[in-house]
Write a protein that holds these residues in place. Sequence first.
Motif, PDB file in Angstrom:
ATOM      1  N   GLY A 168       7.085 -65.748  18.297  1.00  0.00           N
ATOM      2  CA  GLY A 168       7.237 -64.932  17.095  1.00  0.00           C
ATOM      3  C   GLY A 168       5.893 -64.620  16.470  1.00  0.00           C
ATOM      4  N   LEU A 169       5.775 -63.419  15.892  1.00  0.00           N
ATOM      5  CA  LEU A 169       4.530 -62.970  15.265  1.00  0.00           C
ATOM      6  C   LEU A 169       4.603 -63.126  13.756  1.00  0.00           C
ATOM      7  N   TRP A 170       3.466 -63.417  13.162  1.00  0.00           N
ATOM      8  CA  TRP A 170       3.317 -63.424  11.709  1.00  0.00           C
ATOM      9  C   TRP A 170       2.241 -62.427  11.325  1.00  0.00           C
ATOM     10  N   ASN A 171       2.443 -61.738  10.199  1.00  0.00           N
ATOM     11  CA  ASN A 171       1.469 -60.786   9.662  1.00  0.00           C
ATOM     12  C   ASN A 171       1.096 -59.732  10.705  1.00  0.00           C
ATOM     13  N   ASN A 172       2.096 -58.954  11.130  1.00  0.00           N
ATOM     14  CA  ASN A 172       1.853 -57.941  12.149  1.00  0.00           C
ATOM     15  C   ASN A 172       2.209 -56.534  11.678  1.00  0.00           C
ATOM     16  N   PHE A 173       2.332 -56.322  10.344  1.00  0.00           N
ATOM     17  CA  PHE A 173       2.625 -54.993   9.822  1.00  0.00           C
ATOM     18  C   PHE A 173       1.683 -54.658   8.672  1.00  0.00           C
ATOM     19  N   HIS A 174       1.128 -53.462   8.744  1.00  0.00           N
ATOM     20  CA  HIS A 174       0.169 -53.038   7.727  1.00  0.00           C
ATOM     21  C   HIS A 174       0.781 -53.039   6.328  1.00  0.00           C
ATOM     22  N   ALA A 175       2.020 -52.544   6.187  1.00  0.00           N
ATOM     23  CA  ALA A 175       2.637 -52.434   4.865  1.00  0.00           C
ATOM     24  C   ALA A 175       2.808 -53.798   4.221  1.00  0.00           C
ATOM     25  N   ALA A 176       3.280 -54.771   4.993  1.00  0.00           N
ATOM     26  CA  ALA A 176       3.475 -56.119   4.452  1.00  0.00           C
ATOM     27  C   ALA A 176       2.142 -56.768   4.110  1.00  0.00           C
ATOM     28  N   ARG A 216      -3.215 -63.609  27.787  1.00  0.00           N
ATOM     29  CA  ARG A 216      -4.505 -64.266  28.006  1.00  0.00           C
ATOM     30  C   ARG A 216      -4.412 -65.762  27.717  1.00  0.00           C
ATOM     31  N   ASP A 217      -3.467 -66.126  26.837  1.00  0.00           N
ATOM     32  CA  ASP A 217      -3.318 -67.527  26.429  1.00  0.00           C
ATOM     33  C   ASP A 217      -2.321 -68.272  27.302  1.00  0.00           C
ATOM     34  N   MET A 218      -1.213 -67.616  27.619  1.00  0.00           N
ATOM     35  CA  MET A 218      -0.139 -68.256  28.371  1.00  0.00           C
ATOM     36  C   MET A 218       0.512 -67.231  29.292  1.00  0.00           C
ATOM     37  N   THR A 219       0.938 -67.688  30.439  1.00  0.00           N
ATOM     38  CA  THR A 219       1.610 -66.799  31.380  1.00  0.00           C
ATOM     39  C   THR A 219       2.984 -66.434  30.836  1.00  0.00           C
ATOM     40  N   LEU A 220       3.259 -65.135  30.743  1.00  0.00           N
ATOM     41  CA  LEU A 220       4.566 -64.648  30.319  1.00  0.00           C
ATOM     42  C   LEU A 220       5.434 -64.413  31.543  1.00  0.00           C
ATOM     43  N   GLU A 221       6.680 -64.823  31.455  1.00  0.00           N
ATOM     44  CA  GLU A 221       7.569 -64.794  32.605  1.00  0.00           C
ATOM     45  C   GLU A 221       8.829 -63.988  32.308  1.00  0.00           C
ATOM     46  N   PRO A 222       9.513 -63.510  33.355  1.00  0.00           N
ATOM     47  CA  PRO A 222      10.732 -62.730  33.133  1.00  0.00           C
ATOM     48  C   PRO A 222      11.725 -63.468  32.241  1.00  0.00           C
ATOM     49  N   GLY A 223      12.221 -62.746  31.247  1.00  0.00           N
ATOM     50  CA  GLY A 223      13.152 -63.328  30.299  1.00  0.00           C
ATOM     51  C   GLY A 223      12.525 -63.802  29.010  1.00  0.00           C
ATOM     52  N   ASP A 224      11.213 -64.000  28.983  1.00  0.00           N
ATOM     53  CA  ASP A 224      10.551 -64.413  27.751  1.00  0.00           C
ATOM     54  C   ASP A 224      10.721 -63.336  26.678  1.00  0.00           C
ATOM     55  N   VAL A 225      10.776 -63.777  25.426  1.00  0.00           N
ATOM     56  CA  VAL A 225      10.976 -62.874  24.294  1.00  0.00           C
ATOM     57  C   VAL A 225       9.819 -63.014  23.312  1.00  0.00           C
ATOM     58  N   ILE A 226       9.311 -61.882  22.856  1.00  0.00           N
ATOM     59  CA  ILE A 226       8.292 -61.847  21.800  1.00  0.00           C
ATOM     60  C   ILE A 226       8.895 -61.096  20.621  1.00  0.00           C
ATOM     61  N   ALA A 227       9.142 -61.806  19.512  1.00  0.00           N
ATOM     62  CA  ALA A 227       9.602 -61.168  18.281  1.00  0.00           C
ATOM     63  C   ALA A 227       8.359 -60.629  17.573  1.00  0.00           C
ATOM     64  N   CYS A 228       8.362 -59.327  17.308  1.00  0.00           N
ATOM     65  CA  CYS A 228       7.129 -58.622  16.921  1.00  0.00           C
ATOM     66  C   CYS A 228       6.708 -58.811  15.467  1.00  0.00           C
ATOM     67  N   GLY A 229       7.440 -59.609  14.694  1.00  0.00           N
ATOM     68  CA  GLY A 229       7.126 -59.783  13.290  1.00  0.00           C
ATOM     69  C   GLY A 229       7.944 -58.842  12.430  1.00  0.00           C
ATOM     70  N   THR A 230       7.996 -59.137  11.131  1.00  0.00           N
ATOM     71  CA  THR A 230       8.800 -58.329  10.221  1.00  0.00           C
ATOM     72  C   THR A 230       7.917 -57.658   9.190  1.00  0.00           C
ATOM     73  N   SER A 231       8.501 -56.723   8.459  1.00  0.00           N
ATOM     74  CA  SER A 231       7.775 -56.022   7.404  1.00  0.00           C
ATOM     75  C   SER A 231       8.433 -56.317   6.059  1.00  0.00           C
ATOM     76  N   LEU A 232       8.361 -55.400   5.148  1.00  0.00           N
ATOM     77  CA  LEU A 232       8.851 -55.612   3.790  1.00  0.00           C
ATOM     78  C   LEU A 232      10.370 -55.758   3.770  1.00  0.00           C
ATOM     79  N   GLY A 233      10.858 -56.533   2.802  1.00  0.00           N
ATOM     80  CA  GLY A 233      12.299 -56.607   2.573  1.00  0.00           C
ATOM     81  C   GLY A 233      12.980 -57.870   3.027  1.00  0.00           C
ATOM     82  N   ALA A 234      12.266 -58.833   3.609  1.00  0.00           N
ATOM     83  CA  ALA A 234      12.881 -60.103   3.995  1.00  0.00           C
ATOM     84  C   ALA A 234      13.183 -60.905   2.736  1.00  0.00           C
ATOM     85  N   LEU A 235      14.424 -61.413   2.625  1.00  0.00           N
ATOM     86  CA  LEU A 235      14.873 -62.088   1.414  1.00  0.00           C
ATOM     87  C   LEU A 235      15.734 -63.299   1.770  1.00  0.00           C
TER      88      LEU A 235
END
Length: 254
Positions: free
Chosen positions: A58-66, A212-231
Amino acid sequence: MKWVRARHATREIFGTLEGDRLLVHGGDMFAAAAPTGESLAVAELAFLPPVRPRKFIGLWNNFHAAAAKNGWTIPAEPLYFLKADNALAAHQSEIAMPGDDIGRIFYEGELGIVIGKTAKAATPEQAAAAIFGYTCVNDVTAFELLTRDASFAQWTRAKSFDGFGPIGPAVATGLDAQALVVRTRVNGRERQNYPVADMIFSPVSLVERISRDMTLEPGDVIACGTSLGALPVKAGTLVEVEIDGIGVLANRFV
């Protein structure tokens, strides 16, 4: 195409959606999957997570607006964490609220990248080729745990309670990620509506850099981070994450 995993009676199956039916496939979803000729009504199925990742990132701080609203510095590299296997949940599954001592629980509607080919120190071209498709993610977070102990940020615990990582309902292929919009509804009321194009690190850049840090394999998931409105949410709340071309991921907190 929209790929789905589901349970039918005692079987676990996968295939592609065609309207209100699932065309069952055999083999490997990521390598030479082939239709079996069986077609089942979606109404007869129980959804499973569309993939079972070995790594759920999962990503943190990945949106310009947020970043702008919260006064965060634009990161020089992706800032990410891992969610434990037990956090994985499916479309329509219920999410159990932890005890009151854990504090507020937040929803975070996000785009999820699904890896289809092994990627290690990938070039941009290799990173793009490694992306099988995209899914919806609700990166549920026990927000107050993150900074409860001033000596140690508890990212793993805050992100990894049972059911805190629902994904689905499908993995969609052939999408232009930069044209997508993530919308999150809470009890039917829209709370998030933001473009993927506002990402600081695009999906291809995330795959390239994380590989570059870890080998990504089939089936792995990367959640791209969220923007405004999480409550925060309460027990009984229905949260729906919708991305055109993928579908609606719906989960109720109990």
